[in-house]
Design a protein around this motif. Structure first.
Motif, PDB file in Angstrom:
ATOM      1  N   GLU A   6      55.736 -49.310  27.049  1.00 38.85           N
ATOM      2  CA  GLU A   6      56.058 -48.798  25.725  1.00 38.85           C
ATOM      3  C   GLU A   6      55.544 -49.724  24.613  1.00 38.85           C
ATOM      4  O   GLU A   6      55.276 -49.283  23.503  1.00 38.85           O
ATOM      5  CB  GLU A   6      57.575 -48.723  25.628  1.00 38.85           C
ATOM      6  N   PHE A   7      55.439 -51.031  24.931  1.00 41.12           N
ATOM      7  CA  PHE A   7      55.073 -51.988  23.887  1.00 41.12           C
ATOM      8  C   PHE A   7      53.593 -52.358  23.916  1.00 41.12           C
ATOM      9  O   PHE A   7      53.131 -53.114  23.084  1.00 41.12           O
ATOM     10  CB  PHE A   7      55.939 -53.254  23.999  1.00 41.12           C
ATOM     11  N   LEU A   8      52.877 -51.826  24.893  1.00 44.04           N
ATOM     12  CA  LEU A   8      51.438 -52.115  24.938  1.00 44.04           C
ATOM     13  C   LEU A   8      50.722 -51.240  23.919  1.00 44.04           C
ATOM     14  O   LEU A   8      51.009 -50.042  23.808  1.00 44.04           O
ATOM     15  CB  LEU A   8      50.878 -51.837  26.338  1.00 44.04           C
ATOM     16  N   PRO A   9      49.764 -51.802  23.167  1.00 47.15           N
ATOM     17  CA  PRO A   9      49.074 -50.967  22.194  1.00 47.15           C
ATOM     18  C   PRO A   9      48.199 -49.912  22.886  1.00 47.15           C
ATOM     19  O   PRO A   9      47.544 -50.216  23.876  1.00 47.15           O
ATOM     20  CB  PRO A   9      48.206 -51.955  21.409  1.00 47.15           C
ATOM     21  N   VAL A  10      48.232 -48.713  22.378  1.00 44.01           N
ATOM     22  CA  VAL A  10      47.387 -47.633  22.907  1.00 44.01           C
ATOM     23  C   VAL A  10      46.332 -47.348  21.854  1.00 44.01           C
ATOM     24  O   VAL A  10      46.657 -47.217  20.680  1.00 44.01           O
ATOM     25  CB  VAL A  10      48.224 -46.358  23.165  1.00 44.01           C
ATOM     26  N   PRO A  11      45.044 -47.281  22.245  1.00 48.30           N
ATOM     27  CA  PRO A  11      44.033 -47.013  21.220  1.00 48.30           C
ATOM     28  C   PRO A  11      44.189 -45.637  20.589  1.00 48.30           C
ATOM     29  O   PRO A  11      44.131 -44.625  21.281  1.00 48.30           O
ATOM     30  CB  PRO A  11      42.704 -47.132  21.982  1.00 48.30           C
ATOM     31  N   LEU A  12      44.449 -45.641  19.288  1.00 43.59           N
ATOM     32  CA  LEU A  12      44.502 -44.381  18.538  1.00 43.59           C
ATOM     33  C   LEU A  12      43.096 -44.147  18.008  1.00 43.59           C
ATOM     34  O   LEU A  12      42.594 -44.932  17.206  1.00 43.59           O
ATOM     35  CB  LEU A  12      45.504 -44.500  17.392  1.00 43.59           C
ATOM     36  N   GLU A  13      42.453 -43.113  18.492  1.00 43.67           N
ATOM     37  CA  GLU A  13      41.046 -42.873  18.152  1.00 43.67           C
ATOM     38  C   GLU A  13      40.884 -41.550  17.406  1.00 43.67           C
ATOM     39  O   GLU A  13      41.708 -40.653  17.547  1.00 43.67           O
ATOM     40  CB  GLU A  13      40.203 -42.810  19.431  1.00 43.67           C
ATOM     41  N   THR A  14      39.792 -41.456  16.651  1.00 48.11           N
ATOM     42  CA  THR A  14      39.419 -40.184  16.035  1.00 48.11           C
ATOM     43  C   THR A  14      38.027 -39.823  16.544  1.00 48.11           C
ATOM     44  O   THR A  14      37.130 -40.657  16.552  1.00 48.11           O
ATOM     45  CB  THR A  14      39.409 -40.286  14.502  1.00 48.11           C
ATOM     46  N   SER A  15      37.876 -38.588  16.994  1.00 46.42           N
ATOM     47  CA  SER A  15      36.606 -38.123  17.554  1.00 46.42           C
ATOM     48  C   SER A  15      36.103 -36.922  16.746  1.00 46.42           C
ATOM     49  O   SER A  15      36.881 -36.230  16.109  1.00 46.42           O
ATOM     50  CB  SER A  15      36.809 -37.709  19.014  1.00 46.42           C
ATOM     51  N   LEU A  16      34.796 -36.714  16.807  1.00 47.03           N
ATOM     52  CA  LEU A  16      34.222 -35.519  16.179  1.00 47.03           C
ATOM     53  C   LEU A  16      34.038 -34.432  17.234  1.00 47.03           C
ATOM     54  O   LEU A  16      33.463 -34.687  18.291  1.00 47.03           O
ATOM     55  CB  LEU A  16      32.858 -35.823  15.552  1.00 47.03           C
ATOM     56  N   VAL A  17      34.528 -33.252  16.918  1.00 53.45           N
ATOM     57  CA  VAL A  17      34.245 -32.069  17.734  1.00 53.45           C
ATOM     58  C   VAL A  17      33.493 -31.079  16.859  1.00 53.45           C
ATOM     59  O   VAL A  17      33.887 -30.838  15.713  1.00 53.45           O
ATOM     60  CB  VAL A  17      35.544 -31.407  18.258  1.00 53.45           C
ATOM     61  N   LEU A  18      32.404 -30.543  17.377  1.00 51.30           N
ATOM     62  CA  LEU A  18      31.724 -29.429  16.712  1.00 51.30           C
ATOM     63  C   LEU A  18      31.847 -28.208  17.614  1.00 51.30           C
ATOM     64  O   LEU A  18      31.579 -28.306  18.816  1.00 51.30           O
ATOM     65  CB  LEU A  18      30.234 -29.729  16.503  1.00 51.30           C
ATOM     66  N   ILE A  19      32.261 -27.098  17.029  1.00 50.85           N
ATOM     67  CA  ILE A  19      32.141 -25.823  17.733  1.00 50.85           C
ATOM     68  C   ILE A  19      30.819 -25.228  17.282  1.00 50.85           C
ATOM     69  O   ILE A  19      30.602 -24.962  16.099  1.00 50.85           O
ATOM     70  CB  ILE A  19      33.329 -24.888  17.440  1.00 50.85           C
ATOM     71  N   LYS A  20      29.894 -25.115  18.222  1.00 51.18           N
ATOM     72  CA  LYS A  20      28.519 -24.714  17.914  1.00 51.18           C
ATOM     73  C   LYS A  20      28.467 -23.234  17.521  1.00 51.18           C
ATOM     74  O   LYS A  20      29.435 -22.494  17.742  1.00 51.18           O
ATOM     75  CB  LYS A  20      27.635 -25.015  19.138  1.00 51.18           C
ATOM     76  N   LEU A 124      28.742 -24.483  23.813  1.00 47.72           N
ATOM     77  CA  LEU A 124      29.902 -24.271  22.930  1.00 47.72           C
ATOM     78  C   LEU A 124      30.320 -25.414  22.029  1.00 47.72           C
ATOM     79  O   LEU A 124      30.735 -25.183  20.899  1.00 47.72           O
ATOM     80  CB  LEU A 124      31.136 -23.810  23.724  1.00 47.72           C
ATOM     81  N   THR A 125      30.302 -26.653  22.542  1.00 45.35           N
ATOM     82  CA  THR A 125      30.863 -27.743  21.732  1.00 45.35           C
ATOM     83  C   THR A 125      29.996 -28.999  21.791  1.00 45.35           C
ATOM     84  O   THR A 125      29.236 -29.220  22.739  1.00 45.35           O
ATOM     85  CB  THR A 125      32.271 -28.141  22.232  1.00 45.35           C
ATOM     86  N   HIS A 126      30.178 -29.816  20.775  1.00 43.86           N
ATOM     87  CA  HIS A 126      29.758 -31.208  20.810  1.00 43.86           C
ATOM     88  C   HIS A 126      31.027 -32.043  20.728  1.00 43.86           C
ATOM     89  O   HIS A 126      31.948 -31.688  19.998  1.00 43.86           O
ATOM     90  CB  HIS A 126      28.862 -31.549  19.613  1.00 43.86           C
ATOM     91  N   SER A 127      31.060 -33.159  21.439  1.00 42.54           N
ATOM     92  CA  SER A 127      32.131 -34.132  21.194  1.00 42.54           C
ATOM     93  C   SER A 127      31.555 -35.535  21.354  1.00 42.54           C
ATOM     94  O   SER A 127      30.653 -35.765  22.163  1.00 42.54           O
ATOM     95  CB  SER A 127      33.319 -33.903  22.130  1.00 42.54           C
ATOM     96  N   SER A 128      32.076 -36.456  20.555  1.00 41.63           N
ATOM     97  CA  SER A 128      31.538 -37.817  20.516  1.00 41.63           C
ATOM     98  C   SER A 128      31.641 -38.475  21.890  1.00 41.63           C
ATOM     99  O   SER A 128      32.638 -38.315  22.601  1.00 41.63           O
ATOM    100  CB  SER A 128      32.318 -38.659  19.499  1.00 41.63           C
ATOM    101  N   SER A 129      30.601 -39.258  22.243  1.00 35.85           N
ATOM    102  CA  SER A 129      30.545 -39.832  23.586  1.00 35.85           C
ATOM    103  C   SER A 129      31.309 -41.142  23.726  1.00 35.85           C
ATOM    104  O   SER A 129      31.710 -41.504  24.820  1.00 35.85           O
ATOM    105  CB  SER A 129      29.095 -40.031  24.005  1.00 35.85           C
TER     106      SER A 129
END
Ligand code: CDP
Ligand code: MG
Length: 148
Positions: A6-20, A124-129
């Motif tokens: 519970e106390f370990l940091p979890v990476p909060l990330e933001t990704s790009l999704v494109l619906i083609k 259908l989609t792009h998402s960041s690698s």
């Protein structure tokens, strides 16, 4: 003693999704967004737009010179796309896994591509690698910025 997870940091990330364009014309915007939200990820930026060619070329700059570059750029410019910024724990990896392999024929059932697509030309989609690609792509598609 090991810290409780519970106390370990979890990476909060933001990704790009494109619906083609194929995903928009097949009315799959709701289905794809539903799956992302059902996973527990948050949509923090969302727009429907006709992408200018310069933006798409920059977006796919890593593929410049490859055989499919021209066709993938032309395809992304062929109709409206949905650009989405998606945030959550390990969002980049989680979304890539949800979308499935680039070639829908290799994508596992249960993934967006494995369930809803058949051809690499219209996957259908792009998402960041990775997180670095996500930061670069979000700056391109959401140059106006995103909530902190
Ligand atoms: O989208 P993803 O990151 O899974 O694949 P990529 O290798 O970064 O390629 C970008 C896009 O180019 C793919 O999603 C396909 O639409 C297209 N592509 C293609 O048409 N033919 C290939 N051999 C490879 C990619
Ligand atoms: Mg890629």
């Amino acid at each position: 003693m090991k810290p409780h997870k519970e106390f370990l940091p979890v990476p909060l990330e933001t990704s790009l999704v494109l619906i083609k364009p194929g995903g928009v014309s097949r009315r799959l915007v709701g289905e794809i967004t539903r799956r992302i939200e059902a996973r527990g990820l948050a949509v923090v930026g969302l727009k429907l737009m006709s992408a200018p060619r310069s933006l798409v070329e920059e977006h796919y700059s890593e593929h410049q010179g490859k055989g499919f570059f021209e066709s993938v750029v032309a395809y992304l410019c062929s109709g409206p796309v949905v650009a989405m910024a998606v945030r959550g724990e390990n969002a980049v990896r989680a979304i890539r896994a949800m979308m499935g392999a680039t070639n829908p024929l290799d994508a596992e059932p249960g993934t967006v591509r494995g369930d809803l697509a058949l051809s690499i030309d219209d996957n259908l989609t792009h998402s960041s690698s990775d997180p670095e690609a996500a930061a670069r792509e979000l700056a391109l598609w959401f140059s106006e910025g995103l909530p902190a």
